[in-house]
Design a protein around this motif. Structure first.
Motif, PDB file in Angstrom:
ATOM      1  N   GLY A  25      -4.038  17.963  17.390  1.00  0.00           N
ATOM      2  CA  GLY A  25      -2.955  17.906  18.401  1.00  0.00           C
ATOM      3  C   GLY A  25      -1.529  17.948  18.221  1.00  0.00           C
ATOM      4  N   GLU A  26      -0.913  17.051  16.866  1.00  0.00           N
ATOM      5  CA  GLU A  26       0.152  17.241  16.690  1.00  0.00           C
ATOM      6  C   GLU A  26       1.068  18.887  16.906  1.00  0.00           C
ATOM      7  OE1 GLU A  26       0.469  14.236  13.499  1.00  0.00           O
ATOM      8  OE2 GLU A  26       0.107  12.820  14.695  1.00  0.00           O
ATOM      9  N   ARG A  27       1.966  18.171  17.403  1.00  0.00           N
ATOM     10  CA  ARG A  27       3.377  19.383  16.909  1.00  0.00           C
ATOM     11  C   ARG A  27       4.360  19.799  15.528  1.00  0.00           C
ATOM     12  NH1 ARG A  27       7.951  16.657  20.566  1.00  0.00           N
ATOM     13  NH2 ARG A  27       7.908  14.361  19.734  1.00  0.00           N
ATOM     14  N   THR A  28       4.540  20.526  15.348  1.00  0.00           N
ATOM     15  CA  THR A  28       5.884  20.747  14.137  1.00  0.00           C
ATOM     16  C   THR A  28       6.587  20.567  13.997  1.00  0.00           C
ATOM     17  OG1 THR A  28       5.834  22.498  14.446  1.00  0.00           O
ATOM     18  CG2 THR A  28       3.977  22.094  12.991  1.00  0.00           C
ATOM     19  N   ARG A  29       7.321  20.079  15.784  1.00  0.00           N
ATOM     20  CA  ARG A  29       8.909  19.653  15.597  1.00  0.00           C
ATOM     21  C   ARG A  29       8.752  19.111  16.564  1.00  0.00           C
ATOM     22  NH1 ARG A  29      12.861  23.887  14.677  1.00  0.00           N
ATOM     23  NH2 ARG A  29      14.468  22.345  14.631  1.00  0.00           N
ATOM     24  N   GLY A  30      10.577  18.295  16.396  1.00  0.00           N
ATOM     25  CA  GLY A  30      10.772  17.616  17.696  1.00  0.00           C
ATOM     26  C   GLY A  30      12.306  17.002  17.496  1.00  0.00           C
ATOM     27  N   GLN A  31      13.358  17.099  18.106  1.00  0.00           N
ATOM     28  CA  GLN A  31      14.733  16.876  18.405  1.00  0.00           C
ATOM     29  C   GLN A  31      15.184  16.908  19.226  1.00  0.00           C
ATOM     30  OE1 GLN A  31      16.941  19.442  15.710  1.00  0.00           O
ATOM     31  NE2 GLN A  31      18.956  18.314  16.760  1.00  0.00           N
ATOM     32  N   ALA A  32      15.722  15.421  19.988  1.00  0.00           N
ATOM     33  CA  ALA A  32      16.315  15.665  21.676  1.00  0.00           C
ATOM     34  C   ALA A  32      17.451  16.553  21.558  1.00  0.00           C
ATOM     35  CB  ALA A  32      16.275  14.244  21.352  1.00  0.00           C
ATOM     36  N   ASP A  33      17.621  17.129  22.878  1.00  0.00           N
ATOM     37  CA  ASP A  33      18.677  17.458  23.037  1.00  0.00           C
ATOM     38  C   ASP A  33      19.769  16.849  24.793  1.00  0.00           C
ATOM     39  OD1 ASP A  33      21.267  18.750  24.268  1.00  0.00           O
ATOM     40  OD2 ASP A  33      19.999  20.568  25.154  1.00  0.00           O
ATOM     41  N   GLU A  72       0.305  -0.916   0.143  1.00  0.00           N
ATOM     42  CA  GLU A  72       0.013  -0.242   0.076  1.00  0.00           C
ATOM     43  C   GLU A  72       0.563   1.448  -0.640  1.00  0.00           C
ATOM     44  OE1 GLU A  72      -2.226  -0.985   3.482  1.00  0.00           O
ATOM     45  OE2 GLU A  72      -3.877  -2.204   2.928  1.00  0.00           O
ATOM     46  N   PRO A  73       0.111   2.337  -0.146  1.00  0.00           N
ATOM     47  CA  PRO A  73       1.135   3.950  -0.361  1.00  0.00           C
ATOM     48  C   PRO A  73       1.556   3.849   1.455  1.00  0.00           C
ATOM     49  CG  PRO A  73      -1.359   4.047  -1.080  1.00  0.00           C
ATOM     50  CD  PRO A  73      -1.085   2.239  -1.271  1.00  0.00           C
ATOM     51  N   LEU A  74       3.138   4.446   1.520  1.00  0.00           N
ATOM     52  CA  LEU A  74       2.520   4.943   2.908  1.00  0.00           C
ATOM     53  C   LEU A  74       1.851   6.466   3.293  1.00  0.00           C
ATOM     54  CD1 LEU A  74       6.045   4.620   3.486  1.00  0.00           C
ATOM     55  CD2 LEU A  74       4.376   3.076   3.341  1.00  0.00           C
ATOM     56  N   THR A  75       1.015   6.235   4.391  1.00  0.00           N
ATOM     57  CA  THR A  75       0.295   7.561   4.543  1.00  0.00           C
ATOM     58  C   THR A  75       1.156   8.810   5.363  1.00  0.00           C
ATOM     59  OG1 THR A  75      -0.780   6.345   6.383  1.00  0.00           O
ATOM     60  CG2 THR A  75      -2.384   6.471   4.274  1.00  0.00           C
ATOM     61  N   VAL A  76       1.189   9.859   5.306  1.00  0.00           N
ATOM     62  CA  VAL A  76       2.104  10.799   5.631  1.00  0.00           C
ATOM     63  C   VAL A  76       1.258  11.800   5.677  1.00  0.00           C
ATOM     64  CG1 VAL A  76       3.910  12.229   5.559  1.00  0.00           C
ATOM     65  CG2 VAL A  76       4.131  10.041   4.461  1.00  0.00           C
ATOM     66  N   VAL A  77       0.653  12.224   7.019  1.00  0.00           N
ATOM     67  CA  VAL A  77       0.076  12.996   7.286  1.00  0.00           C
ATOM     68  C   VAL A  77       0.930  14.864   7.079  1.00  0.00           C
ATOM     69  CG1 VAL A  77      -0.827  14.601   9.965  1.00  0.00           C
ATOM     70  CG2 VAL A  77      -0.406  12.075   9.612  1.00  0.00           C
ATOM     71  N   SER A  78       0.045  15.603   6.322  1.00  0.00           N
ATOM     72  CA  SER A  78       0.260  17.177   6.092  1.00  0.00           C
ATOM     73  C   SER A  78       0.792  17.424   7.202  1.00  0.00           C
ATOM     74  CB  SER A  78      -0.660  16.828   5.329  1.00  0.00           C
ATOM     75  OG  SER A  78      -1.692  16.240   4.202  1.00  0.00           O
ATOM     76  N   PRO A  79       1.596  18.075   6.689  1.00  0.00           N
ATOM     77  CA  PRO A  79       2.078  19.222   5.450  1.00  0.00           C
ATOM     78  C   PRO A  79       3.103  17.645   5.010  1.00  0.00           C
ATOM     79  CG  PRO A  79       2.568  20.320   6.746  1.00  0.00           C
ATOM     80  CD  PRO A  79       2.268  19.282   7.641  1.00  0.00           C
ATOM     81  N   GLY A  80       3.895  17.073   5.950  1.00  0.00           N
ATOM     82  CA  GLY A  80       4.407  16.248   5.548  1.00  0.00           C
ATOM     83  C   GLY A  80       5.947  16.915   5.991  1.00  0.00           C
ATOM     84  N   THR A  81       6.437  18.153   6.209  1.00  0.00           N
ATOM     85  CA  THR A  81       7.457  18.750   6.713  1.00  0.00           C
ATOM     86  C   THR A  81       7.478  18.825   8.153  1.00  0.00           C
ATOM     87  OG1 THR A  81       6.340  20.475   6.828  1.00  0.00           O
ATOM     88  CG2 THR A  81       7.889  20.313   5.158  1.00  0.00           C
ATOM     89  N   GLN A  82       6.568  18.526   8.920  1.00  0.00           N
ATOM     90  CA  GLN A  82       6.619  18.190  10.244  1.00  0.00           C
ATOM     91  C   GLN A  82       7.514  17.349  10.650  1.00  0.00           C
ATOM     92  OE1 GLN A  82       4.512  17.104   8.421  1.00  0.00           O
ATOM     93  NE2 GLN A  82       3.453  15.923   9.612  1.00  0.00           N
ATOM     94  N   THR A  83       8.895  17.398  11.185  1.00  0.00           N
ATOM     95  CA  THR A  83       9.798  16.195  12.013  1.00  0.00           C
ATOM     96  C   THR A  83       9.743  15.670  12.912  1.00  0.00           C
ATOM     97  OG1 THR A  83      11.393  18.497  13.282  1.00  0.00           O
ATOM     98  CG2 THR A  83      11.529  18.258  10.916  1.00  0.00           C
ATOM     99  N   ARG A  84      10.398  15.084  13.077  1.00  0.00           N
ATOM    100  CA  ARG A  84      10.878  13.868  14.590  1.00  0.00           C
ATOM    101  C   ARG A  84      11.711  13.275  14.553  1.00  0.00           C
ATOM    102  NH1 ARG A  84       6.134  16.146  14.578  1.00  0.00           N
ATOM    103  NH2 ARG A  84       4.209  15.772  15.250  1.00  0.00           N
ATOM    104  N   ASP A  85      12.355  13.403  16.572  1.00  0.00           N
ATOM    105  CA  ASP A  85      13.325  12.579  16.283  1.00  0.00           C
ATOM    106  C   ASP A  85      13.275  11.103  16.565  1.00  0.00           C
ATOM    107  OD1 ASP A  85      16.180  11.977  17.248  1.00  0.00           O
ATOM    108  OD2 ASP A  85      15.891  13.149  18.790  1.00  0.00           O
TER     109      ASP A  85
END
Length: 295
Positions: A259-267, A194-207
């Motif tokens: 409720g989802e955030r736009t960025r995520g990166q750990a210090d 199946e195609p992978l479903t990416v939550v819009s806009p797709g530019t949001q980041t996760r660590d």
């Protein structure tokens, strides 16, 4: 056995992986899992006589422990909470009960037995200069638990260390249903063609952090950590669209989720001071997965 260790949520993704490592790290310990099996499953049980599994709620932890006639635990790894952002709007009451009522009892139980509490905090607390902790019921309850643990320690005395997980992935992750992880969902969709479903806009980041790195961090913090601030992440933020493209297949954007955030990166500075380093890289993990399952 000369000591007892407790893992709440021990039949879940992180809890079960932790128990496997505890058996090696603490060869003289009996390990007890307390899990309500909301997302945990019996299939995650570790077949070892030193591990006992109790089906029950953390709200009733003191009564359950006394009823089992168990000795006082030396360490309490508290993994057994509600842990999904978007779904917490729908599951508001469950989020409240699991995360606030349950954790209140785990904190009291740990202090009462003189146990060191290792708490799994949420990275959602740190987004948008701390404002993201109010984005959804899940993030809010997790942030309030951090305040409560710190205050309880000052009020009554409690030995504790707080870790923060950043998008854990790897063997044993949930791949289907509304509680599935991002990488788990992508893997399931890839295998299904199946195609992978990416939550819009797709530019949001996760660590993204591999389960092996999370478990190593938990063990190290249990031995050497104290207080708040042990962020366990890879220290790298990946745009979700880039992650989907790593699988080399079709993808499609789906609507923004509440409720989802736009960025995520750990210090990871404080965790590194204990000697912890993330060893697994997301792109290498996905490349290995794709190579093992060519389409």
């Amino acid at each position: 056995m000369s000591r007892t260790l407790l893992v709440t949520g021990g039949a879940g993704f992180v809890g079960s992986a932790l128990i496997k490592s505890l058996l090696t790290e603490y060869p003289d310990a009996a390990i007890v899992s307390l899990d309500n099996y909301f997302t945990g499953t019996p299939e995650n049980h570790v077949n070892d006589p030193r591990v006992s599994y109790i089906d029950g709620s953390t709200v009733d932890i003191a009564k359950i422990w006394a009823g089992q006639g168990l000795t006082a635990p030396e360490l309490v790894f508290h993994m057994g909470e509600y842990s999904r952002i978007v779904q917490s709007f729908e599951d508001h009451d469950l989020t409240w009960d699991f995360n606030l009522l349950g954790t209140k009892e785990v904190v009291k139980f740990s202090a009462g037995h003189g146990a060191k509490l290792i708490y799994a905090g949420s990275s959602s607390k740190f987004g948008n200069d701390g404002q993201d902790e109010n984005l959804n019921p899940y993030a809010w309850t997790k942030a309030k638990n951090i305040e409560y643990i710190r205050n309880y320690s000052n009020w009554y005395g409690l030995d504790y260390a707080i870790t923060y997980f950043y998008n854990v992935y790897g063997p044993g992750q949930i791949t289907t249903g509304k509680y599935a992880t991002v990488i788990g969902i992508f893997e399931h969709q890839y295998l299904a063609g199946e195609p992978l479903t990416v939550v819009s806009p797709g530019t949001q980041t996760r660590d993204f952090t591999h389960i092996d790195d999370i478990v190593r961090g938990l063990l190290l913090v249990a031995r050497k950590g104290s207080g708040d601030g042990y962020l366990l992440g890879a220290g790298h933020e990946w745009p979700l669209l880039d992650v989907a493209k790593m699988f080399g297949c079709e993808y499609q954007l789906v609507p923004v989720r509440r409720g989802e955030r736009t960025r995520g990166q750990a210090d990871i500075t404080k965790a590194m001071e204990l000697g912890w380093r993330p060893e697994r890289k997301l792109d290498e993990y996905i490349a290995e997965f794709v190579a093992a399952h060519p389409r």
